[in-house]
Design a protein around this motif. Structure first.
Motif, PDB file in Angstrom:
ATOM      1  N   ASP A   1       0.775  -1.358   0.038  1.00 19.20           N
ATOM      2  CA  ASP A   1       0.108  -0.127  -0.023  1.00 19.20           C
ATOM      3  C   ASP A   1       0.922   1.393  -0.041  1.00 19.20           C
ATOM      4  O   ASP A   1       1.694   1.334   1.047  1.00 19.20           O
ATOM      5  CB  ASP A   1      -1.009  -0.171   1.224  1.00 19.20           C
ATOM      6  CG  ASP A   1      -1.839   1.284   1.333  1.00 19.20           C
ATOM      7  OD1 ASP A   1      -1.759   2.327   0.462  1.00 19.20           O
ATOM      8  OD2 ASP A   1      -2.476   1.394   2.363  1.00 19.20           O
TER       9      ASP A   1
ATOM     10  N   ALA B   1      -6.584   1.781   0.063  1.00 15.52           N
ATOM     11  CA  ALA B   1      -4.839   1.575  -0.418  1.00 15.52           C
ATOM     12  C   ALA B   1      -4.617   1.934  -1.700  1.00 15.52           C
ATOM     13  O   ALA B   1      -5.632   2.079  -2.679  1.00 15.52           O
ATOM     14  CB  ALA B   1      -4.740  -0.163  -0.192  1.00 15.52           C
TER      15      ALA B   1
ATOM     16  N   TYR C   1      -1.919   1.269  -5.132  1.00 15.74           N
ATOM     17  CA  TYR C   1      -1.092   0.391  -5.653  1.00 15.74           C
ATOM     18  C   TYR C   1      -0.363   1.016  -6.947  1.00 15.74           C
ATOM     19  O   TYR C   1      -0.668   1.846  -7.489  1.00 15.74           O
ATOM     20  CB  TYR C   1      -2.018  -0.734  -6.003  1.00 15.74           C
ATOM     21  CG  TYR C   1      -2.615  -1.443  -4.962  1.00 15.74           C
ATOM     22  CD1 TYR C   1      -1.979  -2.178  -3.992  1.00 15.74           C
ATOM     23  CD2 TYR C   1      -3.942  -1.498  -4.582  1.00 15.74           C
ATOM     24  CE1 TYR C   1      -2.607  -2.864  -2.774  1.00 15.74           C
ATOM     25  CE2 TYR C   1      -4.538  -2.150  -3.710  1.00 15.74           C
ATOM     26  CZ  TYR C   1      -3.795  -2.723  -2.673  1.00 15.74           C
ATOM     27  OH  TYR C   1      -4.640  -3.396  -1.807  1.00 15.74           O
TER      28      TYR C   1
END
Ligand code: FE
Ligand code: CA
Length: 533
Positions: free
Chosen positions: A384, A391, A393
């Motif tokens: 993360d 989160a 990415y």
């Protein structure tokens, strides 16, 4: 037909064609032509034709590839060569002084391949060092050191190798490669970004503001075969990079910048029609082949080139070299760092493609080596990156491809392998950590471990910990180490443990930077965890 006959007919063939063509092309090159016939048998170069250095690669138990490329005028449109094949003599010695010759021959440097030479040397003894060199006309190359691998299954106690890549020419000096050469590793794994495709620029913008280039790419963004050749030539003239090639055989794979930033399959980041991008990809792949010590099995076929392959080091290590670009489905929701989006769970997403994935899993299933390495490009660790809400990415990494990622980890788990180590680049930072099916909330034993090596230069001098990484370190328990300096990793593998030394440069903005060990990280055999060494 014996080797000598084959060689002679090749020479005759060259002479005949050269006689037909005359020497119009050569008149504008550095190849001074006496009578033409003599030039082919004994060309006279006005400048050193070996300015791009030499290399060895893809070692096997019976031999390896040795490489060079004749380029007396490396940045010229025709690299200073006539449009003719030129013979290059090569020899492999059992000692550095070439007192005992193990193999020798003559290869043709062909204009179709930019006068690159790839010799697949065979018939050597397993598990020992050799030295090699080339002669063209009256010019002799430097001497390189290579090594054959031990026979598969043979008892092997130890292997030591370096992991390096991401070498943006404009962002620093390749001093780390000189330091790497001095470590005399058994081999080098280069995870890609060997060149960068962008145009030359005096200043680049960073999060800390504008930074002046240390040195500059010659020319604009690269598209044609000549553009790519000139870019490789510029990089390969660097003496520190040449030293690293001369020190050890390399296993190379590409990442994105050998072709274009964040490319996958037939897609670039600018929505270029796939058929048109395929033409660029074909030229970039040909240039990649021309400049890497690759076997003939990697020779491009149209815009395709197979670089996934396996090397085995006795009973100790299987090295699975992967290609996460060519067979991949498009990045979900754009290519960049982004919050969670539905596309990352796309059911038919592919990272390796079905054929490569099956090949990998079959190989892992059959492996009887103590360690299995997946040597590849983009991060597998589920990190993360601190986006709110939820989160964030890196969608160009395995983090954007959750179904293939789960299949990879499940495949390792199902085969009851507990010594799988993933080797990665791309991030321009050092990371080490654990790989779990349930991402970033590990409770159970990890399925595998991952070492992400930083860059030789990309990103500039760097810092120990980037301010934005403090949050990432605190909120990703599977992440065990992070650092944002330049350098390489040195892996020292025995049956009992996998040790990775994180070697970092204090600076790369001048040529006198120093290397030191920032961390020694250990994976004890059977434990799939990263601990301080
Ligand atoms: Fe890179
Ligand atoms: Ca990359």
């Amino acid at each position: 037909m014996g080797d000598w006959d084959r060689l002679r007919s090749a020479r005759l063939d060259v002479s005949r064609r050269s006689a037909l063509k005359g020497f119009g092309a050569a008149a504008v090159t550095a190849l001074a032509v006496q009578p033409w016939r003599q030039a082919i048998a004994d060309p006279i170069f006005r400048t050193d034709p070996f300015q791009l250095g030499i290399a060895a690669g893809d070692p096997a138990p019976d031999g390896f590839v040795i490489w060079t490329r004749l380029a007396p005028e490396p940045l010229a449109f025709d690299h200073g060569m006539p449009a003719l094949a030129v013979p290059v003599d090569w020899e492999v010695g059992e000692d550095q002084g070439f007192r005992t010759i193990a193999a020798k021959g003559t290869a043709l440097a062909r204009p179709e391949l930019g006068h690159a030479v790839h010799v697949e040397v065979a018939g050597l003894k397993p598990g020992r060092p050799y030295w090699y060199r080339f002669v063209a006309g009256r010019e002799r190359s430097g001497v390189g050191r290579a090594m054959t691998t031990p026979l598969p299954g043979a008892a092997l106690d130890r292997i030591r190798f370096a992991v390096a890549g991401c070498q943006h020419y404009e962002q620093g000096y390749f001093t780390a490669y000189r330091k790497l050469a001095a470590e005399a590793p058994d081999f080098v794994f280069c995870y890609g970004d060997y060149i960068y495709e962008g145009r030359g620029g005096r200043v680049r913008n960073t999060r800390e503001g504008p930074v002046e280039a240390i040195r500059q790419h010659d020319g604009d963004e690269i598209y044609s075969i000549v553009d790519y050749r000139r870019r490789y030539a510029q990089y390969k003239m660097d003496p520190d990079l040449q030293a690293a090639h001369a020190a050890a055989p390399w296993f190379t794979v590409w990442d994105d910048h050998e072709i274009d930033n964040n490319w996958v399959d037939l897609l670039d980041q600018d929505d270029t029609p796939p058929g048109i991008f395929a033409l660029r990809r074909q030229m970039a792949m040909q240039a990649y082949y021309e400049h890497m010590p690759l076997r003939a099995s990697a020779l491009p076929v149209g815009p395709q080139m197979q670089i996934y392959r396996r090397a085995r080091f006795g009973n100790l290590l299987d090295l699975n070299l992967l290609d996460t670009r060519q067979y991949r489905t498009n990045q979900p929701c754009g290519d960049r760092w982004q919050p969670d989006c539905p596309g990352i769970n796309q059911a038919d997403a592919q990272m390796l493609g079905a054929a490569q994935e099956k090949w990998l899993m079959d190989g892992l299933g059959k492996s009887d080596a103590q360690w299995q390495a997946l040597a590849q490009q983009v991060m597998v660790m589920d990190l993360d990156r601190n986006g709110e809400p939820g989160a964030t990415y890196n969608l160009d990494s395995w983090g954007g491809y959750r179904i293939p990622r789960a299949r990879l980890l499940k495949g390792i788990q199902d085969r009851r392998l507990d010594n799988v180590v993933v080797l990665t680049g791309d991030e321009h930072q050092n990371y080490a950590g654990e790989l779990h099916l349930d991402g970033r909330n590990p409770g159970a034993k990890a399925i595998a471990t991952e070492f992400v090596a930083t860059s030789i230069t990309s990103g500039g001098d760097g810092v120990d910990v980037r301010p934005d990484m403090v949050w990432v370190q605190a909120n990703n328990p599977q992440l065990k180490f992070n650092n944002a300096q330049r350098g390489y990793m040195l892996c020292d593998v025995t049956r009992e443990r996998w040790e990775t030394k994180v070697r970092v440069m204090d600076r790369i903005s001048d040529r006198n930077g120093e290397i030191s060990t920032r961390a020694t990280l250990v994976v004890p055999a059977g434990e799939t965890k990263v601990v301080a060494g």
